[in-house]
Scaffold this active site. Structure first.
Site, PDB file in Angstrom:
ATOM      1  N   LYS A   3       0.791  -1.185   0.006  1.00 21.23           N
ATOM      2  CA  LYS A   3       0.071   0.098   0.179  1.00 21.23           C
ATOM      3  C   LYS A   3       0.807   1.485  -0.069  1.00 21.23           C
ATOM      4  CE  LYS A   3      -1.746   1.673   3.955  1.00 21.23           C
ATOM      5  NZ  LYS A   3      -1.480   3.337   3.955  1.00 21.23           N
ATOM      6  N   ASN A   4       1.911   1.358   0.855  1.00 18.21           N
ATOM      7  CA  ASN A   4       2.762   2.374   1.064  1.00 18.21           C
ATOM      8  C   ASN A   4       3.810   2.615  -0.202  1.00 18.21           C
ATOM      9  OD1 ASN A   4       1.505   2.959   3.596  1.00 18.21           O
ATOM     10  ND2 ASN A   4       3.037   2.020   4.523  1.00 18.21           N
TER      11      ASN A   4
ATOM     12  N   ARG B  24      -4.534  11.007   3.110  1.00 18.34           N
ATOM     13  CA  ARG B  24      -3.526  11.854   3.003  1.00 18.34           C
ATOM     14  C   ARG B  24      -2.732  12.151   1.762  1.00 18.34           C
ATOM     15  NH1 ARG B  24      -2.417  14.349   8.249  1.00 18.34           N
ATOM     16  NH2 ARG B  24      -3.783  13.502  10.014  1.00 18.34           N
TER      17      ARG B  24
ATOM     18  N   CYS C 268      -5.733   7.844   9.328  1.00 19.55           N
ATOM     19  CA  CYS C 268      -5.853   7.252  10.661  1.00 19.55           C
ATOM     20  C   CYS C 268      -5.722   8.063  11.873  1.00 19.55           C
ATOM     21  CB  CYS C 268      -5.054   5.983  10.792  1.00 19.55           C
ATOM     22  SG  CYS C 268      -5.590   4.510   9.657  1.00 19.55           S
TER      23      CYS C 268
ATOM     24  N   ASP D 283       4.050   0.068  12.360  1.00 21.64           N
ATOM     25  CA  ASP D 283       3.058  -0.730  11.711  1.00 21.64           C
ATOM     26  C   ASP D 283       2.864  -2.342  12.239  1.00 21.64           C
ATOM     27  OD1 ASP D 283       1.510   1.056   9.490  1.00 21.64           O
ATOM     28  OD2 ASP D 283       3.809   1.260   9.401  1.00 21.64           O
TER      29      ASP D 283
ATOM     30  N   VAL E 204       7.273   6.539  16.898  1.00 19.52           N
ATOM     31  CA  VAL E 204       6.936   7.299  15.423  1.00 19.52           C
ATOM     32  C   VAL E 204       5.701   7.803  15.621  1.00 19.52           C
ATOM     33  CG1 VAL E 204       6.322   6.673  13.301  1.00 19.52           C
ATOM     34  CG2 VAL E 204       8.334   5.240  14.488  1.00 19.52           C
TER      35      VAL E 204
END
Length: 456
Positions: A40-41, A114, A138, A328, A350
């Site tokens: 996804k990233n 975003r 999120c 994550d 983070v």
């Protein structure tokens, strides 16, 4: 209606998820094989990068997740043609007709994403202007866009804040700049890369993020004709070029999803083969997984994660930017740590508010305390800011079924794992949020033998 509920339904609907609530009968080990697609990233950023080319791009292994649908919609309102490619999970992105989009159209497609902020550099190059609405995402902490705006100003962009969003222009074009990030922000690093490749002159970025997804984005930009050098001290140098062409690229696998299913295997005492997972990008996770008591076998086509029997062991984890332990990864693993005999500590460095998901675990019987102090080997930037960013998990605890509402993407998947682990029945609501980053997770639960039912 509650904004979170609205977001969840929109994300679920985007990928064809028919309901937003799932009832799970826990206590059954997950066993079987699932396959990963692109991260996804990386995939969403690679789609944005296609705007920079003057010929079409081809992106492979694109997952069917709502974030991809959002970016596709944003590309299309800006005039980019997006079509299916020759092979499954392949997209062809043709930017030849890029145009300015109306703020309302951008807002309608962006929702809580975003991603629009990353359109700004490419659009400033192609059109000389860009618009973005208020940004969501999120709710895991303060993720300001100040880094992005300051980066764009460094390149010569004029930034105007409006009641409905932000307008940017570059009447004199964008110029190479020296950019120093106070923290290795992934988003800000992506912003610099996507802006600098066509800027006039040389850009030097210090304090850059160097996550595998960043490196894969650099691979894509180099394929397009960019000149980018990565030093060992988190310094990236970009020599601007006059034009870029389209790319053909197979996306890096989603290591966050791989770690999530690994944690599910451990927590449920199961055995899951994650097809497409690779060792190099997961080295840090694999070390912690082994320390906790999990086992894994690395094959050419993926990694098998399983509970080998015996007691799980407590660990101390401090999240960090790559090559550290990813933020994550901690949420899914915390569920498994409730089964470890002893006291584990997770120090989140983070995102300052990433422990909101533990309230549901405590309700289910977990023994977890969240503290404002930096618990671990080192202090962090949240230590004096009154954020509850350290968790103490005492175990083993037997979780029991409960009604849960998903708060965010990784926390939501963690709640699924908790429900799968617990004795009795759990109802998990707002599962559409999970569709932001986990492709076909309902089908994957079926393949792994989970006992569940979808509710309207």
């Amino acid at each position: 209606m509650n904004t979170l509920v609205d977001d969840a339904k929109q994300h679920g609907t985007a990928v064809g998820l028919p309901v937003d609530r799932i009832t799970i009968n826990g206590g059954k080990p997950l066993r079987g094989r699932i396959e990963l697609k692109g991260a996804k990233n990386l995939v969403t950023k690679a789609m944005v990068a296609a705007i920079l080319g003057d010929t079409p791009s081809v992106l492979k292994d694109v997952p069917n997740i709502s974030d991809v649908r959002i970016v596709r919609g944003l590309l299309e309102v800006h005039g980019v043609t997006v079509t299916a490619g020759a092979e499954p999970d392949e997209l062809v992105l043709d930017p030849s007709a890029v145009e300015t989009a109306h703020m309302a159209d951008i807002d309608a497609h962006a929702g809580s994403s975003r991603i629009p902020i990353l359109f700004c550099g490419p659009l400033l190059h192609r059109l000389g202007e860009a618009f973005i609405p208020d940004l969501g995402g999120c709710r895991i902490g303060d993720r300001p866009i100040d880094y992005h705006l300051e980066v764009l100003r460094n390149f010569g962009a004029i930034v105007e804040k409006l009641p409905s969003g932000i307008r940017m222009s570059a009447p004199n074009g964008l110029k190479g700049a020296k950019v120093s990030l106070p923290y290795p922000s992934v988003g800000a690093t992506e912003q610099v890369l996507l802006t600098a490749v066509l800027a006039d002159g040389i850009t030097e970025l210090s304090g850059a993020a160097i996550e595998p997804e960043i490196m894969d984005l650099i691979n894509i930009l180099q394929k397009m004709g960019a000149i980018i050098t990565v030093d060992t001290d988190r310094v990236i140098r970009i020599e601007g070029v006059e034009r870029l062409q389209g790319y053909s690229h197979r996306a890096l696998f989603d290591r966050n999803e791989a770690a999530s299913w690994a944690a599910a295997a451990l927590a449920t005492e199961g055995d899951i083969f994650v097809g497409g997972a690779r060792q190099p990008e997961m080295l840090t996770f694999l070390n912690i997984f082994r320390k906790v008591g999990g086992a894994f076998e690395i094959e050419d086509d993926g990694i098998r994660f399983f509970h080998p029997g015996g007691e799980l062991k407590p660990v101390i984890i401090e999240t960090d930017v790559h090559p550290g332990f990813m933020t994550d990864w901690q949420q899914p693993l915390v569920v498994a740590l409730t089964k470890a005999k002893g006291v584990s500590i997770v120090h989140e460095t983070v995102y300052e508010q990433r422990f909101g998901f533990v309230d549901a675990l405590v309700e289910m019987g977990a023994s977890i305390e969240v503290h404002k102090e930096c618990l671990g080997g080192r202090p962090c930037r949240f230590g004096q800011r009154n954020f509850k960013h350290s968790a103490v998990i005492s175990g083993p605890s037997q979780l029991h079924g409960a009604d849960i509402e998903v708060p965010d993407l990784r926390g939501g998947f963690s709640h699924l794992i908790a429900a799968l682990t617990a004795e009795g029945r759990s109802t998990v609501s707002n599962v559409g949020i999970i569709a932001r980053g986990y492709e076909n997770f309902i089908t994957k639960l079926e393949l792994l033998g989970a006992d569940f039912a979808l509710e309207g």
